[in-house]
Write a protein that holds these residues in place. Structure first.
Motif, short mmCIF file in Angstrom:
data_model
loop_
_atom_site.label_atom_id
_atom_site.label_comp_id
_atom_site.label_asym_id
_atom_site.label_seq_id
_atom_site.Cartn_x
_atom_site.Cartn_y
_atom_site.Cartn_z
N TYR A 72 -28.40 -114.83 -16.22
CA TYR A 72 -28.55 -116.18 -15.67
C TYR A 72 -27.37 -116.57 -14.79
O TYR A 72 -27.56 -117.17 -13.72
N LYS A 73 -26.16 -116.25 -15.20
CA LYS A 73 -24.98 -116.65 -14.43
C LYS A 73 -24.99 -116.06 -13.03
O LYS A 73 -24.45 -116.65 -12.09
N ASP A 74 -25.62 -114.89 -12.88
CA ASP A 74 -25.70 -114.25 -11.56
C ASP A 74 -26.84 -114.82 -10.73
O ASP A 74 -26.78 -114.78 -9.49
N LEU A 75 -27.87 -115.30 -11.37
CA LEU A 75 -29.08 -115.73 -10.67
C LEU A 75 -29.10 -117.21 -10.32
O LEU A 75 -29.77 -117.61 -9.37
N LYS A 76 -28.40 -118.01 -11.08
CA LYS A 76 -28.44 -119.45 -10.85
C LYS A 76 -27.75 -119.80 -9.54
O LYS A 76 -26.93 -119.05 -9.01
N VAL A 77 -28.10 -120.95 -8.99
CA VAL A 77 -27.39 -121.49 -7.83
C VAL A 77 -26.16 -122.22 -8.36
O VAL A 77 -26.28 -123.20 -9.10
N ASN A 78 -25.00 -121.73 -7.99
CA ASN A 78 -23.73 -122.29 -8.45
C ASN A 78 -23.29 -123.40 -7.49
O ASN A 78 -22.99 -123.14 -6.33
N ARG A 79 -23.28 -124.62 -7.97
CA ARG A 79 -22.92 -125.75 -7.11
C ARG A 79 -21.43 -125.80 -6.76
O ARG A 79 -21.00 -126.71 -6.05
N TYR A 80 -20.67 -124.85 -7.27
CA TYR A 80 -19.23 -124.85 -6.98
C TYR A 80 -18.80 -123.66 -6.12
O TYR A 80 -17.62 -123.56 -5.79
N ASP A 81 -19.74 -122.77 -5.77
CA ASP A 81 -19.30 -121.60 -5.02
C ASP A 81 -19.24 -121.88 -3.52
O ASP A 81 -19.67 -122.93 -3.03
N ALA A 82 -18.68 -120.93 -2.78
CA ALA A 82 -18.40 -121.13 -1.35
C ALA A 82 -19.68 -121.28 -0.53
O ALA A 82 -19.69 -122.03 0.46
N TYR A 83 -20.74 -120.57 -0.91
CA TYR A 83 -21.98 -120.66 -0.14
C TYR A 83 -22.61 -122.04 -0.27
O TYR A 83 -23.10 -122.61 0.71
N TYR A 84 -22.61 -122.58 -1.48
CA TYR A 84 -23.16 -123.92 -1.70
C TYR A 84 -22.36 -124.96 -0.93
O TYR A 84 -22.92 -125.80 -0.22
N ARG A 85 -21.06 -124.90 -1.04
CA ARG A 85 -20.21 -125.86 -0.35
C ARG A 85 -20.28 -125.68 1.17
O ARG A 85 -20.24 -126.64 1.94
N GLY A 86 -20.37 -124.43 1.60
CA GLY A 86 -20.50 -124.18 3.03
C GLY A 86 -21.79 -124.72 3.59
O GLY A 86 -21.82 -125.28 4.70
N LEU A 87 -22.88 -124.59 2.81
CA LEU A 87 -24.16 -125.15 3.25
C LEU A 87 -24.08 -126.67 3.33
O LEU A 87 -24.58 -127.27 4.29
#
Length: 238
Positions: free
Chosen positions: A94-109
């Motif tokens: 799950y930790k690999d599959l979930k959308v992490n609201r704190y990672d660089a891709y989420y913040r970059g988007l």
């Protein structure tokens, strides 16, 4: 000289039915945060009979992101993340599959969508849909997952046959049958250093305004989505 963008994303094989996309109870329903006129404006494929409902939804949600990126991020994108993360809890990784609201891709988007405003609508095109449809069927038949066809043709060959010397782009995604899921994962672009899918959807330099979409079955990833874009300066909208 034509300008070209291509991108490819592999997504965990996961199907998110439209009925499973529900807003967080703590937020107002997403549709209430868009006017009826705005939703109608974004739904450029609503009367097209050669697209499925979820293919139409791909165009609809891409248009909303282009119209007002911040609002899209705060509404429909959050709906998707909530539903996706609940669905992924069934898997041991799950930790690999979930959308992490704190990672660089989420913040970059979030940052890129903040800059996306009134980028221009995308309109369905039957020829581009045929091109996308043929490529999706080819990938299904041959178990392929790339921009080159089984006969060696490139994206430029396939689109350029009908739209020579036009700006063009192509996104491929695998694992989703749902329109919102495809758009959100392509925008997020996790693991793609140049976030090429996101750049295609939010492109403001090539004049991309026509799109063809095809969701097809796939022997390995269950589903593929092919999205072909073309810039047509002379496009006339009815």
């Amino acid at each position: 000289m034509k300008s070209i963008l291509i991108a490819l994303i592999f997504i965990w094989p996961f199907v998110l039915p439209a009925s499973d996309i529900k807003p967080n109870s703590e937020r107002p329903p997403s549709r209430e945060r868009w006017s009826t006129a705005e939703l109608d404006l974004a739904n450029t494929a609503k009367n097209i009979d050669y697209l499925s409902t979820e293919e139409k939804n791909i165009i609809f949600y891409m248009n909303l992101a282009r119209m007002d990126g911040t609002r899209f991020f705060n509404t429909y994108f959050q709906d998707f993340v909530d539903a996706h993360n609940v669905q992924m809890k069934k898997y041991s990784n799950y930790k690999d599959l979930k959308v992490n609201r704190y990672d660089a891709y989420y913040r970059g988007l979030e940052q890129d969508l903040r800059r996306a405003k009134n980028l221009g609508l995308l309109y369905p095109d039957e020829t581009l849909t045929y091109i996308a449809d043929q490529h999706g069927k080819d990938m299904n038949k041959r178990n392929l997952a790339g921009h080159n066809s089984s006969d060696g043709r490139t994206m430029v060959d396939r689109i350029g046959k009908y739209y020579k010397n036009h700006g063009m782009a192509e996104n491929l995604a695998f694992g989703f049958s749902n329109g919102l899921a495809n758009v959100c994962m392509l925008l997020l672009d996790t693991g793609i250093p140049d976030v090429g899918h996101r750049k295609n959807i939010l492109n403001s330099t090539l004049g991309l305004n026509m799109v063809g979409v095809s969701i097809q079955p796939h022997p390995h990833y269950k589903y593929s989505a092919t999205i072909d874009f073309v810039a047509n300066p002379g496009l006339k909208v009815n």
